[in-house]
Design a protein around this motif. Structure first.
Motif, PDB file in Angstrom:
ATOM      1  N   ILE A 122     -16.724  47.741  13.639  1.00 48.07           N
ATOM      2  CA  ILE A 122     -15.509  48.544  13.465  1.00 48.07           C
ATOM      3  C   ILE A 122     -15.593  49.776  14.361  1.00 48.07           C
ATOM      4  N   THR A 123     -14.538  50.008  15.129  1.00 48.69           N
ATOM      5  CA  THR A 123     -14.496  51.149  16.045  1.00 48.69           C
ATOM      6  C   THR A 123     -13.503  52.219  15.617  1.00 48.69           C
ATOM      7  N   CYS A 124     -12.589  51.881  14.717  1.00 45.63           N
ATOM      8  CA  CYS A 124     -11.542  52.832  14.342  1.00 45.63           C
ATOM      9  C   CYS A 124     -11.006  52.453  12.963  1.00 45.63           C
ATOM     10  N   ILE A 125     -10.900  53.443  12.065  1.00 42.81           N
ATOM     11  CA  ILE A 125     -10.371  53.236  10.719  1.00 42.81           C
ATOM     12  C   ILE A 125      -9.270  54.260  10.475  1.00 42.81           C
ATOM     13  N   LEU A 126      -8.095  53.766  10.120  1.00 44.43           N
ATOM     14  CA  LEU A 126      -6.969  54.637   9.797  1.00 44.43           C
ATOM     15  C   LEU A 126      -6.413  54.214   8.442  1.00 44.43           C
ATOM     16  N   VAL A 127      -6.529  55.073   7.451  1.00 45.27           N
ATOM     17  CA  VAL A 127      -5.955  54.831   6.133  1.00 45.27           C
ATOM     18  C   VAL A 127      -5.005  55.995   5.890  1.00 45.27           C
ATOM     19  N   GLN A 128      -3.717  55.734   6.035  1.00 44.84           N
ATOM     20  CA  GLN A 128      -2.711  56.794   6.015  1.00 44.84           C
ATOM     21  C   GLN A 128      -1.945  56.792   4.700  1.00 44.84           C
ATOM     22  N   ASP A 129      -1.923  57.942   4.038  1.00 51.31           N
ATOM     23  CA  ASP A 129      -1.140  58.111   2.820  1.00 51.31           C
ATOM     24  C   ASP A 129       0.329  58.216   3.214  1.00 51.31           C
ATOM     25  N   LEU A 130       1.163  57.339   2.705  1.00 54.05           N
ATOM     26  CA  LEU A 130       2.583  57.331   3.039  1.00 54.05           C
ATOM     27  C   LEU A 130       3.439  57.984   1.959  1.00 54.05           C
ATOM     28  N   SER A 131       2.832  58.614   0.972  1.00 53.84           N
ATOM     29  CA  SER A 131       3.589  59.256  -0.098  1.00 53.84           C
ATOM     30  C   SER A 131       4.424  60.387   0.468  1.00 53.84           C
ATOM     31  N   SER A 132       5.709  60.335   0.229  1.00 53.20           N
ATOM     32  CA  SER A 132       6.601  61.365   0.773  1.00 53.20           C
ATOM     33  C   SER A 132       6.748  62.546  -0.168  1.00 53.20           C
ATOM     34  N   ASP A 133       6.253  62.414  -1.397  1.00 52.74           N
ATOM     35  CA  ASP A 133       6.416  63.487  -2.376  1.00 52.74           C
ATOM     36  C   ASP A 133       5.217  64.426  -2.441  1.00 52.74           C
ATOM     37  N   GLY A 134       4.239  64.223  -1.571  1.00 56.54           N
ATOM     38  CA  GLY A 134       3.056  65.068  -1.591  1.00 56.54           C
ATOM     39  C   GLY A 134       2.130  64.777  -2.755  1.00 56.54           C
ATOM     40  N   LYS A 135       2.326  63.663  -3.425  1.00 57.59           N
ATOM     41  CA  LYS A 135       1.522  63.313  -4.599  1.00 57.59           C
ATOM     42  C   LYS A 135       0.568  62.172  -4.294  1.00 57.59           C
ATOM     43  N   GLY A 136       0.078  62.118  -3.072  1.00 60.47           N
ATOM     44  CA  GLY A 136      -0.853  61.060  -2.696  1.00 60.47           C
ATOM     45  C   GLY A 136      -2.157  61.179  -3.444  1.00 60.47           C
ATOM     46  N   GLY A 137      -2.920  60.148  -3.385  1.00 60.49           N
ATOM     47  CA  GLY A 137      -4.192  60.124  -4.089  1.00 60.49           C
ATOM     48  C   GLY A 137      -5.344  60.441  -3.168  1.00 60.49           C
ATOM     49  N   SER A 138      -6.422  59.681  -3.323  1.00 61.68           N
ATOM     50  CA  SER A 138      -7.603  59.905  -2.500  1.00 61.68           C
ATOM     51  C   SER A 138      -8.156  58.571  -2.029  1.00 61.68           C
ATOM     52  N   VAL A 139      -8.923  58.642  -0.952  1.00 54.87           N
ATOM     53  CA  VAL A 139      -9.561  57.477  -0.359  1.00 54.87           C
ATOM     54  C   VAL A 139     -11.065  57.706  -0.392  1.00 54.87           C
ATOM     55  N   SER A 140     -11.810  56.712  -0.846  1.00 55.88           N
ATOM     56  CA  SER A 140     -13.271  56.773  -0.838  1.00 55.88           C
ATOM     57  C   SER A 140     -13.811  55.572  -0.080  1.00 55.88           C
ATOM     58  N   THR A 141     -14.841  55.786   0.723  1.00 59.38           N
ATOM     59  CA  THR A 141     -15.538  54.656   1.335  1.00 59.38           C
ATOM     60  C   THR A 141     -16.664  54.270   0.394  1.00 59.38           C
ATOM     61  N   LEU A 142     -16.749  52.987   0.102  1.00 58.10           N
ATOM     62  CA  LEU A 142     -17.785  52.501  -0.798  1.00 58.10           C
ATOM     63  C   LEU A 142     -18.886  51.766  -0.061  1.00 58.10           C
ATOM     64  N   GLU A 143     -18.496  51.093   1.041  1.00 60.84           N
ATOM     65  CA  GLU A 143     -19.468  50.299   1.789  1.00 60.84           C
ATOM     66  C   GLU A 143     -18.970  50.136   3.214  1.00 60.84           C
ATOM     67  N   GLY A 144     -19.908  50.095   4.150  1.00 59.24           N
ATOM     68  CA  GLY A 144     -19.556  49.859   5.550  1.00 59.24           C
ATOM     69  C   GLY A 144     -18.839  51.042   6.169  1.00 59.24           C
ATOM     70  N   GLY A 145     -18.045  50.737   7.192  1.00 59.88           N
ATOM     71  CA  GLY A 145     -17.306  51.773   7.880  1.00 59.88           C
ATOM     72  C   GLY A 145     -17.475  51.666   9.378  1.00 59.88           C
ATOM     73  N   LEU A 146     -17.437  52.798  10.025  1.00 54.65           N
ATOM     74  CA  LEU A 146     -17.551  52.863  11.474  1.00 54.65           C
ATOM     75  C   LEU A 146     -18.864  52.239  11.925  1.00 54.65           C
TER      76      LEU A 146
END
Length: 128
Positions: free
Chosen positions: A78-102
């Motif tokens: 993996i060379t690039c990871i993009l996880v984008q919150d699309l919530s328009s109300d500003g009430k987005g959550g959170s993202v955690s990496t559990l395994e692997g990645g770049l």
């Protein structure tokens, strides 16, 4: 070295340090979005995953774990990871990496909503 050149070099060095320090370790939790893409314009980056997660909320917190690819491993790291919150109300959550990645051949993430809100994310993963 002129003042402008010095400022540019110092800014580039600071950015390099911060970009390197921003590599996410397993188990790290961020708010809203996750962007790990050291060379975003690199022509060698090949889009492997391009998906949207859209799940309505309920009275509690919504948590989901996603692994990419769904079974097995990517052929290349993996060379690039993009996880984008699309919530328009500003009430987005959170993202955690559990395994692997770049530089790994697999990625497992956990998406967690704010209480009473859903998940609305765009996920893109690139490999070499």
């Amino acid at each position: 070295m002129g003042k402008t050149t010095f400022l540019f070099v110092a800014s580039a060095a600071l950015c390099l340090y911060l970009c390197t320090a921003a590599v996410i370790k397993e188990g790290t939790e961020l708010q809203d979005s996750l962007v790990i893409c050291p060379k975003p314009g690199d022509a060698a980056n090949k889009l492997q995953i391009d998906t949207n997660i859209n799940e309505p909320g309920h009275w509690g917190v919504t948590e989901r774990t996603y692994s990419y690819p769904e079974g097995g491993f990517f052929a290349n790291p993996i060379t690039c990871i993009l996880v984008q919150d699309l919530s328009s109300d500003g009430k987005g959550g959170s993202v955690s990496t559990l395994e692997g990645g770049l530089n790994a051949k697999r990625l497992t993430i956990k998406l967690r909503s704010q209480p009473g809100h859903g998940l609305n994310y765009k996920i893109q993963i690139y490999t070499s």
